[in-house]
Design a protein around this motif. Structure first.
Motif, PDB file in Angstrom:
ATOM      1  N   ILE A  83       0.819  -1.171   0.030  1.00 40.86           N
ATOM      2  CA  ILE A  83      -0.097   0.049   0.072  1.00 40.86           C
ATOM      3  C   ILE A  83       0.784   1.327   0.052  1.00 40.86           C
ATOM      4  CG2 ILE A  83      -1.682   1.199   1.271  1.00 40.86           C
ATOM      5  CD1 ILE A  83      -2.773  -1.304   2.423  1.00 40.86           C
ATOM      6  N   GLU A  84       0.805   1.852  -0.938  1.00 40.32           N
ATOM      7  CA  GLU A  84       1.803   3.090  -1.145  1.00 40.32           C
ATOM      8  C   GLU A  84       1.165   4.187  -0.329  1.00 40.32           C
ATOM      9  OE1 GLU A  84       4.580   3.144  -2.574  1.00 40.32           O
ATOM     10  OE2 GLU A  84       4.791   1.193  -3.632  1.00 40.32           O
ATOM     11  N   GLY A  85       2.179   5.164   0.193  1.00 39.84           N
ATOM     12  CA  GLY A  85       1.829   6.072   0.731  1.00 39.84           C
ATOM     13  C   GLY A  85       2.780   6.604   1.496  1.00 39.84           C
ATOM     14  N   LEU A  86       3.298   5.817   2.637  1.00 44.34           N
ATOM     15  CA  LEU A  86       4.296   6.278   3.608  1.00 44.34           C
ATOM     16  C   LEU A  86       5.591   5.189   3.450  1.00 44.34           C
ATOM     17  CD1 LEU A  86       2.125   6.436   6.905  1.00 44.34           C
ATOM     18  CD2 LEU A  86       2.783   8.183   5.205  1.00 44.34           C
ATOM     19  N   HIS A  87       6.718   5.789   3.375  1.00 38.68           N
ATOM     20  CA  HIS A  87       7.995   5.422   3.639  1.00 38.68           C
ATOM     21  C   HIS A  87       9.067   5.664   4.554  1.00 38.68           C
ATOM     22  CE1 HIS A  87       7.472   3.848  -0.650  1.00 38.68           C
ATOM     23  NE2 HIS A  87       6.422   5.174  -0.661  1.00 38.68           N
ATOM     24  N   LEU A  88       9.214   5.056   5.365  1.00 37.94           N
ATOM     25  CA  LEU A  88      10.161   5.429   6.432  1.00 37.94           C
ATOM     26  C   LEU A  88      11.386   4.560   6.564  1.00 37.94           C
ATOM     27  CD1 LEU A  88       7.428   4.940   9.231  1.00 37.94           C
ATOM     28  CD2 LEU A  88       7.558   6.699   7.976  1.00 37.94           C
ATOM     29  N   VAL A  89      12.549   5.686   6.811  1.00 35.54           N
ATOM     30  CA  VAL A  89      13.704   5.156   6.560  1.00 35.54           C
ATOM     31  C   VAL A  89      14.528   5.400   7.925  1.00 35.54           C
ATOM     32  CG1 VAL A  89      16.034   5.231   5.344  1.00 35.54           C
ATOM     33  CG2 VAL A  89      13.995   4.897   4.212  1.00 35.54           C
ATOM     34  N   PHE A  90      15.256   4.595   8.542  1.00 39.65           N
ATOM     35  CA  PHE A  90      16.156   4.922   9.707  1.00 39.65           C
ATOM     36  C   PHE A  90      17.469   4.656   9.339  1.00 39.65           C
ATOM     37  CE2 PHE A  90      11.605   4.275  11.219  1.00 39.65           C
ATOM     38  CZ  PHE A  90      11.515   5.202  12.232  1.00 39.65           C
ATOM     39  N   VAL A  91      18.482   5.469   9.795  1.00 40.23           N
ATOM     40  CA  VAL A  91      19.946   4.998   9.663  1.00 40.23           C
ATOM     41  C   VAL A  91      20.834   5.049  10.978  1.00 40.23           C
ATOM     42  CG1 VAL A  91      21.983   5.649   8.346  1.00 40.23           C
ATOM     43  CG2 VAL A  91      19.691   6.034   7.275  1.00 40.23           C
ATOM     44  N   GLU A  92      21.121   4.010  11.330  1.00 42.77           N
ATOM     45  CA  GLU A  92      21.962   4.180  12.440  1.00 42.77           C
ATOM     46  C   GLU A  92      23.435   4.504  12.034  1.00 42.77           C
ATOM     47  OE1 GLU A  92      20.741   0.748  15.246  1.00 42.77           O
ATOM     48  OE2 GLU A  92      20.529  -0.054  13.411  1.00 42.77           O
ATOM     49  N   LEU A  93      23.596   5.615  12.367  1.00 42.08           N
ATOM     50  CA  LEU A  93      24.846   6.407  11.951  1.00 42.08           C
ATOM     51  C   LEU A  93      26.107   5.646  12.658  1.00 42.08           C
ATOM     52  CD1 LEU A  93      24.304  10.332  11.700  1.00 42.08           C
ATOM     53  CD2 LEU A  93      24.612   8.334   9.783  1.00 42.08           C
ATOM     54  N   PRO A  94      26.077   5.294  14.027  1.00 44.02           N
ATOM     55  CA  PRO A  94      27.287   4.526  14.449  1.00 44.02           C
ATOM     56  C   PRO A  94      27.504   3.343  13.808  1.00 44.02           C
ATOM     57  CG  PRO A  94      25.846   5.429  16.221  1.00 44.02           C
ATOM     58  CD  PRO A  94      24.982   5.669  15.013  1.00 44.02           C
ATOM     59  N   LYS A  95      26.838   2.579  13.303  1.00 41.47           N
ATOM     60  CA  LYS A  95      27.109   1.300  12.661  1.00 41.47           C
ATOM     61  C   LYS A  95      27.555   1.371  11.345  1.00 41.47           C
ATOM     62  CE  LYS A  95      23.312  -1.631  14.711  1.00 41.47           C
ATOM     63  NZ  LYS A  95      22.235  -2.476  14.181  1.00 41.47           N
ATOM     64  N   PHE A  96      27.635   2.581  10.594  1.00 45.27           N
ATOM     65  CA  PHE A  96      27.783   2.722   9.678  1.00 45.27           C
ATOM     66  C   PHE A  96      29.383   2.565   9.088  1.00 45.27           C
ATOM     67  CE2 PHE A  96      30.013   5.503   6.143  1.00 45.27           C
ATOM     68  CZ  PHE A  96      29.812   5.057   5.071  1.00 45.27           C
ATOM     69  N   THR A  97      30.020   1.819   8.247  1.00 44.67           N
ATOM     70  CA  THR A  97      31.230   1.766   7.624  1.00 44.67           C
ATOM     71  C   THR A  97      31.391   2.065   6.291  1.00 44.67           C
ATOM     72  OG1 THR A  97      31.220  -0.787   7.765  1.00 44.67           O
ATOM     73  CG2 THR A  97      31.960   0.178   9.796  1.00 44.67           C
ATOM     74  N   PRO A  98      32.254   2.666   5.701  1.00 47.19           N
ATOM     75  CA  PRO A  98      32.471   2.977   4.362  1.00 47.19           C
ATOM     76  C   PRO A  98      32.266   1.712   3.244  1.00 47.19           C
ATOM     77  CG  PRO A  98      33.843   4.043   5.418  1.00 47.19           C
ATOM     78  CD  PRO A  98      33.455   3.165   6.524  1.00 47.19           C
ATOM     79  N   HIS A  99      32.650   0.596   3.837  1.00 50.65           N
ATOM     80  CA  HIS A  99      32.555  -0.825   2.952  1.00 50.65           C
ATOM     81  C   HIS A  99      31.315  -1.298   2.873  1.00 50.65           C
ATOM     82  CE1 HIS A  99      33.578  -2.285   6.602  1.00 50.65           C
ATOM     83  NE2 HIS A  99      33.019  -3.420   6.367  1.00 50.65           N
ATOM     84  N   ASN A 100      30.448  -0.954   3.717  1.00 54.84           N
ATOM     85  CA  ASN A 100      29.036  -1.656   3.818  1.00 54.84           C
ATOM     86  C   ASN A 100      28.432  -1.757   2.532  1.00 54.84           C
ATOM     87  OD1 ASN A 100      29.338  -0.640   6.690  1.00 54.84           O
ATOM     88  ND2 ASN A 100      27.896  -2.377   6.782  1.00 54.84           N
ATOM     89  N   TYR A 101      28.417  -0.756   1.788  1.00 55.77           N
ATOM     90  CA  TYR A 101      27.674  -0.729   0.442  1.00 55.77           C
ATOM     91  C   TYR A 101      28.460   0.376  -0.522  1.00 55.77           C
ATOM     92  CZ  TYR A 101      23.514  -2.241   2.685  1.00 55.77           C
ATOM     93  OH  TYR A 101      22.325  -3.096   3.332  1.00 55.77           O
ATOM     94  N   SER A 102      29.763  -0.173  -0.933  1.00 57.37           N
ATOM     95  CA  SER A 102      30.494   0.456  -1.561  1.00 57.37           C
ATOM     96  C   SER A 102      30.173   0.676  -2.950  1.00 57.37           C
ATOM     97  CB  SER A 102      31.857  -0.400  -1.738  1.00 57.37           C
ATOM     98  OG  SER A 102      31.721  -1.692  -2.358  1.00 57.37           O
TER      99      SER A 102
END
Length: 291
Positions: A147-166
């Motif tokens: 059901i289109e309408g709401l898109h919720l995105v959460f990004v946990e910054l402390p977990k990020f490392t540059p090679h995750n999604y190179s």
């Protein structure tokens, strides 16, 4: 050269609230958009009338905008995680969705609302290494039915490392910008300066670009964040320990409630207005008055 941290209220709004090209780049990099859904033009929307104080609801800073298709984008930086934040995000996104229509207008006029939430804290500890969380309304058994309408995105910054999604170059560059630059930074990585958008965002963080009054407010922002996080975490631990010591199954819930009350008690002693304390702790005015 001295730089400021881009996650603070002052700097976040300077970069993403005053430069449409930069917030568009951030949205295109971090939102789950197909190639034909790229954001190409935006206009800023008024931010909700909230107290101009970094203590409001755990120091949320936000940018609101709409693109030429009518889609609404909410961008928030959350410095301290609380379980209530997901409900607040859902509430704000739902409110933005509903407010698109005036009385009597047709539902087919509704456009999607995207809520991008950058969290400077870890809230999904059991999901090791997974820092990107995307929620939408899907069929429980057939997840391809949406059901289109709401898109919720959460990004946990402390977990990020540059090679995750190179392979997602711009996503990596923007997340490096948000996680690698702070007051101790003296040299900016060449990878960031090589990109025109990131270079512009970096230049906006130079200390010399801010007045003395703004810098004083910046320092105060981090002082309040530090105090609030210390009070909240310490009170929550003590409250949880008390509940467990009494052998109650609801110890965690009671501990969290005790934590909110202790935070409110300390903020009240510090002379913080009741309205701000209410937003920071979810306590009612009566509960705060009785402390």
């Amino acid at each position: 050269m001295r730089y400021l941290d881009p996650k603070a209220d002052l700097t976040f709004k300077r970069v993403f609230g005053e430069h449409p090209d930069l917030v568009m780049s951030l949205l295109n990099a971090l939102l789950p958009l197909d190639p034909d859904q790229v954001v190409t033009e935006i206009e800023y929307l008024p931010v909700e009338l909230v107290p101009d104080n970094p203590l409001r609801k755990n120091s949320i800073v936000d940018v609101r905008c709409r693109d030429n298709r009518g889609r609404v984008f909410l961008v928030e930086m959350q410095m301290i995680w609380t379980p209530e934040f997901k409900q607040r995000v859902l509430f704000n996104a739902s409110k933005a969705y509903v407010r698109q229509l005036n009385s009597g207008e047709q539902y087919e006029l509704l456009q999607p609302v995207y809520s991008l939430n950058l969290v400077n804290d870890i809230f999904e500890a059991d999901l090791n290494g997974e820092y990107y969380h995307y929620y939408r309304l899907v069929h429980v058994e057939h997840t391809d039915k949406v059901i289109e309408g709401l898109h919720l995105v959460f990004v946990e910054l402390p977990k990020f490392t540059p090679h995750n999604y190179s392979e997602k170059k711009m996503q990596v560059l923007w997340l490096r910008y948000l996680t690698e630059i702070n007051e101790q930074t003296r040299e900016i990585p060449e990878e960031l300066l090589a990109n025109p958008e990131l270079k512009k965002a970096v230049n906006a963080l130079e200390e010399s670009a801010f007045t003395d009054a703004q810098l004083a407010g910046y320092e105060k922002f981090w002082d309040i964040i530090s105090v609030e996080k210390t009070l909240f975490n310490g009170a929550e631990r003590r409250g949880m320990a008390k509940g467990l010591a009494e052998g109650r199954a609801e110890g965690r819930a009671e501990g969290r409630a005790e934590g909110h009350k202790e935070v409110a008690r300390n903020l009240k002693k510090a002379g913080i207005p009741t309205a701000i304390i209410m937003q920071s702790t979810n306590l009612s005015e009566k509960e705060i008055e009785e402390l």
